[in-house]
Design a protein around this motif. Structure first.
Motif, PDB file in Angstrom:
ATOM      1  N   LEU A  88       0.886  -1.488  -0.170  1.00 52.73           N
ATOM      2  CA  LEU A  88       0.056   0.029  -0.094  1.00 52.73           C
ATOM      3  C   LEU A  88       0.915   1.263  -0.079  1.00 52.73           C
ATOM      4  O   LEU A  88       0.272   2.487  -0.322  1.00 52.73           O
ATOM      5  CB  LEU A  88      -1.016   0.001   1.351  1.00 52.73           C
ATOM      6  CG  LEU A  88      -1.946  -1.181   1.268  1.00 52.73           C
ATOM      7  CD1 LEU A  88      -2.601  -1.107   2.695  1.00 52.73           C
ATOM      8  CD2 LEU A  88      -3.019  -0.611   0.303  1.00 52.73           C
ATOM      9  N   GLY A  89       2.241   1.132   0.174  1.00 51.54           N
ATOM     10  CA  GLY A  89       3.044   2.284   0.105  1.00 51.54           C
ATOM     11  C   GLY A  89       2.888   2.897   1.624  1.00 51.54           C
ATOM     12  O   GLY A  89       3.297   4.299   1.760  1.00 51.54           O
ATOM     13  N   LEU A  90       2.580   2.251   2.525  1.00 50.91           N
ATOM     14  CA  LEU A  90       2.503   2.851   4.092  1.00 50.91           C
ATOM     15  C   LEU A  90       3.444   2.451   4.963  1.00 50.91           C
ATOM     16  O   LEU A  90       3.364   2.999   6.173  1.00 50.91           O
ATOM     17  CB  LEU A  90       0.955   2.572   4.562  1.00 50.91           C
ATOM     18  CG  LEU A  90      -0.197   3.303   3.792  1.00 50.91           C
ATOM     19  CD1 LEU A  90      -1.562   2.653   4.213  1.00 50.91           C
ATOM     20  CD2 LEU A  90      -0.114   4.739   3.831  1.00 50.91           C
ATOM     21  N   SER A  91       4.198   1.641   4.539  1.00 48.04           N
ATOM     22  CA  SER A  91       5.330   1.018   5.600  1.00 48.04           C
ATOM     23  C   SER A  91       6.229   2.115   6.315  1.00 48.04           C
ATOM     24  O   SER A  91       6.385   1.995   7.390  1.00 48.04           O
ATOM     25  CB  SER A  91       5.999  -0.277   5.120  1.00 48.04           C
ATOM     26  OG  SER A  91       6.726  -0.030   4.074  1.00 48.04           O
ATOM     27  N   ARG A  92       6.428   2.851   5.644  1.00 54.95           N
ATOM     28  CA  ARG A  92       7.478   3.943   5.785  1.00 54.95           C
ATOM     29  C   ARG A  92       6.564   4.658   7.145  1.00 54.95           C
ATOM     30  O   ARG A  92       7.497   5.318   8.091  1.00 54.95           O
ATOM     31  CB  ARG A  92       8.077   4.753   4.832  1.00 54.95           C
ATOM     32  CG  ARG A  92       9.102   4.319   4.038  1.00 54.95           C
ATOM     33  CD  ARG A  92       9.808   5.130   3.321  1.00 54.95           C
ATOM     34  NE  ARG A  92       8.811   6.564   2.875  1.00 54.95           N
ATOM     35  CZ  ARG A  92       8.387   6.421   1.648  1.00 54.95           C
ATOM     36  NH1 ARG A  92       8.317   5.527   0.830  1.00 54.95           N
ATOM     37  NH2 ARG A  92       7.566   7.477   1.482  1.00 54.95           N
ATOM     38  N   GLN A  93       5.455   4.754   6.964  1.00 56.58           N
ATOM     39  CA  GLN A  93       4.976   5.497   8.029  1.00 56.58           C
ATOM     40  C   GLN A  93       4.120   4.915   9.182  1.00 56.58           C
ATOM     41  O   GLN A  93       3.615   5.684  10.099  1.00 56.58           O
ATOM     42  CB  GLN A  93       3.490   6.395   7.255  1.00 56.58           C
ATOM     43  CG  GLN A  93       3.863   7.436   6.354  1.00 56.58           C
ATOM     44  CD  GLN A  93       4.412   7.192   5.082  1.00 56.58           C
ATOM     45  OE1 GLN A  93       4.436   6.186   4.563  1.00 56.58           O
ATOM     46  NE2 GLN A  93       5.579   8.033   4.699  1.00 56.58           N
ATOM     47  N   LEU A  94       4.441   3.712   9.342  1.00 55.34           N
ATOM     48  CA  LEU A  94       4.289   2.664  10.474  1.00 55.34           C
ATOM     49  C   LEU A  94       5.270   2.950  11.276  1.00 55.34           C
ATOM     50  O   LEU A  94       6.623   2.619  11.404  1.00 55.34           O
ATOM     51  CB  LEU A  94       3.945   1.308   9.960  1.00 55.34           C
ATOM     52  CG  LEU A  94       2.790   1.157   9.401  1.00 55.34           C
ATOM     53  CD1 LEU A  94       2.636  -0.495   8.872  1.00 55.34           C
ATOM     54  CD2 LEU A  94       1.504   1.663  10.094  1.00 55.34           C
ATOM     55  N   SER A  95       4.941   3.655  12.530  1.00 54.63           N
ATOM     56  CA  SER A  95       6.046   3.808  13.713  1.00 54.63           C
ATOM     57  C   SER A  95       6.166   2.563  14.288  1.00 54.63           C
ATOM     58  O   SER A  95       5.133   1.765  14.079  1.00 54.63           O
ATOM     59  CB  SER A  95       5.597   5.034  14.593  1.00 54.63           C
ATOM     60  OG  SER A  95       4.473   4.638  15.148  1.00 54.63           O
ATOM     61  N   PRO A  96       7.201   2.141  14.941  1.00 57.12           N
ATOM     62  CA  PRO A  96       7.238   0.934  15.823  1.00 57.12           C
ATOM     63  C   PRO A  96       5.909   0.838  16.540  1.00 57.12           C
ATOM     64  O   PRO A  96       5.371  -0.512  16.682  1.00 57.12           O
ATOM     65  CB  PRO A  96       8.640   0.957  16.541  1.00 57.12           C
ATOM     66  CG  PRO A  96       9.360   1.794  15.791  1.00 57.12           C
ATOM     67  CD  PRO A  96       8.490   2.898  15.286  1.00 57.12           C
ATOM     68  N   SER A  97       5.720   1.724  17.299  1.00 54.99           N
ATOM     69  CA  SER A  97       4.287   1.344  18.221  1.00 54.99           C
ATOM     70  C   SER A  97       3.205   1.295  17.337  1.00 54.99           C
ATOM     71  O   SER A  97       2.280   0.412  17.699  1.00 54.99           O
ATOM     72  CB  SER A  97       4.185   2.640  19.075  1.00 54.99           C
ATOM     73  OG  SER A  97       3.844   3.776  18.312  1.00 54.99           O
ATOM     74  N   ARG A  98       2.930   1.754  16.170  1.00 56.62           N
ATOM     75  CA  ARG A  98       1.416   1.546  15.335  1.00 56.62           C
ATOM     76  C   ARG A  98       1.846   0.288  14.765  1.00 56.62           C
ATOM     77  O   ARG A  98       0.763  -0.434  14.643  1.00 56.62           O
ATOM     78  CB  ARG A  98       1.770   2.428  14.184  1.00 56.62           C
ATOM     79  CG  ARG A  98       1.026   3.883  14.470  1.00 56.62           C
ATOM     80  CD  ARG A  98       0.841   4.888  13.391  1.00 56.62           C
ATOM     81  NE  ARG A  98       0.584   6.109  13.992  1.00 56.62           N
ATOM     82  CZ  ARG A  98       1.067   7.233  13.500  1.00 56.62           C
ATOM     83  NH1 ARG A  98       2.117   6.984  12.686  1.00 56.62           N
ATOM     84  NH2 ARG A  98       0.887   8.483  13.934  1.00 56.62           N
TER      85      ARG A  98
END
Length: 134
Positions: free
Chosen positions: A108-118
């Protein structure tokens, strides 16, 4: 394993997005589309442990396929959870075990925006889904 229709649609929309701002807007829109959970469903039993934000999850087996509903008090998390539901709703318990969460958000192109806590929170939601299907 083929993607559920909602997941395929999400993938197309997010792949067509032209950058993070557009993806962030899409994420919020997906979260707003989540049907609200009843107050009765927002109980301690349905609260997913391991999430910084509050996330409630309910699952139901219909004709061998799992349907999940969820809600969160955080807008961004609601969007991420909505995308997770798009990926897993309609799967069997066995198929649910095969879901690659990091791979899905990467597509989805969202992995960079996933912080470790998310990331940990979403993993907790998926883990809870798998527990419900046992």
């Amino acid at each position: 394993m083929s993607l559920p229709a909602d997941a395929a649609a999400a993938l197309q929309v997010f792949r067509d997005a032209s950058g993070w701002e557009q993806r962030a807007r899409l994420l919020m829109q997906w979260g707003e589309r989540l049907p609200p959970l009843s107050d009765a469903d927002k109980c301690e039993t349905n609260l997913v442990s391991g999430c910084e934000s509050q996330v409630w999850l309910v699952g139901q087996l219909q004709d061998g396929q799992w349907q999940f509903s969820a809600s969160s008090d955080a807008r961004l998390i609601r969007g991420l959870v909505a995308l997770l539901l798009a990926r897993v709703n309609g799967l069997s318990a066995a198929e649910l075990q095969q879901v690659d969460l990091p791979g899905w958000f990467n597509q989805l192109g969202l992995s960079r925006q996933l912080s470790p806590s998310r990331s940990n929170g979403l993993n907790a939601v998926l883990k809870r889904m798998r527990e419900l299907t046992q």
